[in-house]
Scaffold this motif. Structure first.
Motif, PDB file in Angstrom:
ATOM      1  N   ASN A  51       0.843  -1.197   0.000  1.00  0.00           N
ATOM      2  CA  ASN A  51       0.000   0.000   0.000  1.00  0.00           C
ATOM      3  C   ASN A  51       0.882   1.253   0.000  1.00  0.00           C
ATOM      4  O   ASN A  51       0.511   2.293   0.505  1.00  0.00           O
ATOM      5  CB  ASN A  51      -1.001  -0.011   1.169  1.00  0.00           C
ATOM      6  N   ILE A  52       2.057   1.147  -0.607  1.00  0.00           N
ATOM      7  CA  ILE A  52       2.968   2.288  -0.790  1.00  0.00           C
ATOM      8  C   ILE A  52       2.489   2.998  -2.059  1.00  0.00           C
ATOM      9  O   ILE A  52       2.732   2.523  -3.157  1.00  0.00           O
ATOM     10  CB  ILE A  52       4.427   1.804  -0.958  1.00  0.00           C
ATOM     11  N   ASP A  91      -2.062  -2.429  -7.596  1.00  0.00           N
ATOM     12  CA  ASP A  91      -1.548  -3.222  -6.475  1.00  0.00           C
ATOM     13  C   ASP A  91      -0.260  -2.651  -5.878  1.00  0.00           C
ATOM     14  O   ASP A  91       0.305  -3.233  -4.960  1.00  0.00           O
ATOM     15  CB  ASP A  91      -1.321  -4.675  -6.910  1.00  0.00           C
ATOM     16  N   LYS A  92       0.192  -1.497  -6.397  1.00  0.00           N
ATOM     17  CA  LYS A  92       1.411  -0.828  -5.874  1.00  0.00           C
ATOM     18  C   LYS A  92       2.561  -1.836  -5.730  1.00  0.00           C
ATOM     19  O   LYS A  92       3.068  -2.099  -4.646  1.00  0.00           O
ATOM     20  CB  LYS A  92       1.144  -0.148  -4.523  1.00  0.00           C
ATOM     21  N   ILE A  93       2.969  -2.406  -6.854  1.00  0.00           N
ATOM     22  CA  ILE A  93       3.950  -3.493  -6.852  1.00  0.00           C
ATOM     23  C   ILE A  93       5.350  -2.998  -6.491  1.00  0.00           C
ATOM     24  O   ILE A  93       5.908  -2.117  -7.154  1.00  0.00           O
ATOM     25  CB  ILE A  93       3.986  -4.202  -8.230  1.00  0.00           C
ATOM     26  N   PHE A 121       3.875  -0.062   6.505  1.00  0.00           N
ATOM     27  CA  PHE A 121       3.086  -0.376   5.321  1.00  0.00           C
ATOM     28  C   PHE A 121       2.664  -1.830   5.288  1.00  0.00           C
ATOM     29  O   PHE A 121       3.298  -2.696   5.875  1.00  0.00           O
ATOM     30  CB  PHE A 121       3.873  -0.047   4.047  1.00  0.00           C
ATOM     31  N   LYS A 122       1.587  -2.082   4.540  1.00  0.00           N
ATOM     32  CA  LYS A 122       1.132  -3.446   4.316  1.00  0.00           C
ATOM     33  C   LYS A 122       1.908  -4.016   3.142  1.00  0.00           C
ATOM     34  O   LYS A 122       2.216  -3.291   2.195  1.00  0.00           O
ATOM     35  CB  LYS A 122      -0.360  -3.476   3.967  1.00  0.00           C
ATOM     36  N   ILE A 123       2.189  -5.308   3.204  1.00  0.00           N
ATOM     37  CA  ILE A 123       2.953  -5.953   2.132  1.00  0.00           C
ATOM     38  C   ILE A 123       2.602  -7.426   2.097  1.00  0.00           C
ATOM     39  O   ILE A 123       2.418  -8.053   3.128  1.00  0.00           O
ATOM     40  CB  ILE A 123       4.486  -5.757   2.351  1.00  0.00           C
ATOM     41  N   GLU A 124       2.456  -7.964   0.882  1.00  0.00           N
ATOM     42  CA  GLU A 124       2.300  -9.400   0.747  1.00  0.00           C
ATOM     43  C   GLU A 124       3.061  -9.877  -0.474  1.00  0.00           C
ATOM     44  O   GLU A 124       3.156  -9.179  -1.477  1.00  0.00           O
ATOM     45  CB  GLU A 124       0.828  -9.810   0.704  1.00  0.00           C
TER      46      GLU A 124
END
Length: 74
Positions: free
Chosen positions: A13-14, A44-46, A68-71
């Motif tokens: 979510n960057i 998706d802000k890759i 930040f969220k990251i997957e």
């Protein structure tokens, strides 16, 4: 001497320059990151990271430390 660079991709979510500025010191200080960039144009802000020894888990930890969220995508 050949260094193997693996590329890892993450959904984050960057989503703006300010966010990138906030995460920059965390990623730049991480050992084992060769190069990185965030595609803020992608929905998706890759985050793409060319690695030189860092693990997927360590990258996730660093980005979460920055708030930040990251997957992982791969």
């Amino acid at each position: 001497m050949k260094t193997e660079n693996n590329s890892l991709q993450f959904k984050t979510n960057i989503n703006c320059g300010g966010c990138i500025a906030k995460v920059t010191p965390f990623l730049n200080d991480a050992k084992g990151i060769f190069q990185w960039e965030v595609d803020t144009e992608n929905k998706d802000k890759i985050l793409t990271i060319k690695t030189d020894g860092i693990t997927k888990e360590e990258i996730i930890e660093k980005v979460q430390e920055a708030g930040f969220k990251i997957e992982s995508l791969n």
